[in-house]
Design a protein around this motif. Sequence first.
Motif, mmCIF file in Angstrom:
data_model
loop_
_atom_site.group_PDB
_atom_site.id
_atom_site.type_symbol
_atom_site.label_atom_id
_atom_site.label_comp_id
_atom_site.label_asym_id
_atom_site.label_seq_id
_atom_site.Cartn_x
_atom_site.Cartn_y
_atom_site.Cartn_z
ATOM 1 N N TYR A 209 0.850 -1.192 0.000
ATOM 2 C CA TYR A 209 0.000 0.000 0.000
ATOM 3 C C TYR A 209 0.885 1.241 0.000
ATOM 4 C CZ TYR A 209 0.912 0.547 5.040
ATOM 5 O OH TYR A 209 1.515 0.723 6.247
ATOM 6 N N TRP A 210 0.299 2.368 -0.378
ATOM 7 C CA TRP A 210 1.044 3.624 -0.530
ATOM 8 C C TRP A 210 0.553 4.649 0.479
ATOM 9 C CZ3 TRP A 210 4.898 3.736 -4.223
ATOM 10 C CH2 TRP A 210 4.881 2.699 -5.165
ATOM 11 N N VAL A 256 6.007 3.268 -0.224
ATOM 12 C CA VAL A 256 5.272 2.033 -0.433
ATOM 13 C C VAL A 256 5.610 1.092 0.718
ATOM 14 C CG1 VAL A 256 7.093 1.153 -1.985
ATOM 15 C CG2 VAL A 256 4.814 0.106 -2.001
ATOM 16 N N HIS A 257 4.579 0.494 1.331
ATOM 17 C CA HIS A 257 4.735 -0.370 2.489
ATOM 18 C C HIS A 257 4.235 -1.778 2.156
ATOM 19 C CE1 HIS A 257 5.335 3.058 5.344
ATOM 20 N NE2 HIS A 257 4.541 3.691 4.485
ATOM 21 N N GLU A 263 -6.010 1.688 8.962
ATOM 22 C CA GLU A 263 -7.061 2.703 8.921
ATOM 23 C C GLU A 263 -6.444 4.083 9.094
ATOM 24 O OE1 GLU A 263 -11.228 3.827 11.263
ATOM 25 O OE2 GLU A 263 -10.130 1.964 11.717
ATOM 26 N N GLY A 264 -6.890 5.039 8.281
ATOM 27 C CA GLY A 264 -6.375 6.402 8.354
ATOM 28 C C GLY A 264 -5.230 6.694 7.411
ATOM 29 N N THR A 265 -4.786 5.694 6.634
ATOM 30 C CA THR A 265 -3.714 5.921 5.673
ATOM 31 C C THR A 265 -4.186 6.886 4.594
ATOM 32 O OG1 THR A 265 -2.824 3.724 6.052
ATOM 33 C CG2 THR A 265 -2.160 4.826 4.030
#
Length: 440
Positions: A209-210, A256-257, A263-265
């Motif tokens: 996810y970014w 990038v992870h 939540e909240g990203t």
Amino acid sequence: MHPRDEETWRAISQGSRAIDWEAWFGSPDGADYLTPAGHAVTARAVAGLTTFFDSRWLPKAVDPSYASGRDSDAFVGLGRAAPALQILNGGEPGAWVDAVRWWAAYGYLEEAGVPGLASVRRDARRDVTLSRFLHTQTQARLALLGAARGYRVELEPAKARGGPGDVRIGPVFIEVVTFAEDQKLKDYEQFRQACRMHLFALDRDGTIYWAGDFPELLDDDDFEAWKRRTEEAAQQCADLGAAVDVLSKAGRRLTVHPGSAPEGTTLTGAAVESDQGRRLLGKVRGKCLKTVGAGTAWIWVEDHSGLFSLPMPFAAMSLAAKTDALADLLAPLLEEHIHVAGIVVSNAARRRLPLPPDEDALRPAGQGFRRGLPLDRVRETIVIPRRILLPEQTALIARMCDAEADALDWALRKLGVPGGVASLLAGPSTTRRVSPLWTP
């Protein structure tokens, strides 16, 4: 969408059929929101708009290849306003009424023999751009409002020196300004959407996810280089199971992870400065200079998402606060250009039914009007006269603004449709308020 409309628009998209106003309005079989009288008006509107613009205008207006290589003012989005394409949220009746409003204005002015209409039509056919189309609509709408109040109207009226103006309504000479959204903001929003779609494609399997910042607005070469860096970072993150940063040329950081987004990203965009007040003043100042040869003149600003649409702070103000804010902003121009009798700023936008109640805001330096229009539009108009008032002209402008909701029915009656909008639409959605000050 009705099967016949699907077939028609598929042929248009494949290039085997040119778009025309009949396709734009849609098949009568799909317009179950219309009464028989409404279907008859559709046929008249198709013929009238084809005659006014000519048969070559609409294909150019919606064709991206025609806009290619032209300035950013060339518009290709008109097709999105087609009643046949309003398949979500019940938008078909409102879009249909809006299109009939165009036809009714042009049709009435033609039948009434209003001076200057031929010149307006010629300019509209020759200049297939968004600003010209919006300008033409505003000229016709203002002339119709004046005629509906019993005033003699003229399009493209002559000035003592310089080119013609836009509209004369009784003694009031009006120069029109179209004020659209800031192209810089529009370009960045489109660019950010392209970035979002690219990142979504890299994250399709849900293993990464970014988070962080989109880059600043990049040219094509830099954007391609940024996309390559994100692709490499995504691969490294997947291989190593660790976060990887991507920096833009201006140092904005996107990371990038591995795993699923907590939540909240968020992904945030670059700040794009846009002084809408400064832009508006620049537009109006140019018209002030242009109208010197007209003697006394009014400047009418037709806003199209420049001020009245979110996320602009102005859009969230009350009508009274908007009136005060525009009075403060425009006061120096009125003091500098003594021939300008006043400045009007107006915007119409689609709203969900039921429409908000009509509202007037009478303020020390101006007056605001909010009026619901058939079927699902709301127009806000703010009139800022100069301090040394011309009471008759100011009152004329106010009367036009007050009774705008009924102007379409007036035009339809003049065109032989005695029942107005209510007779054209099936169902309860045709109910609306009627101004108690209206005198047909």
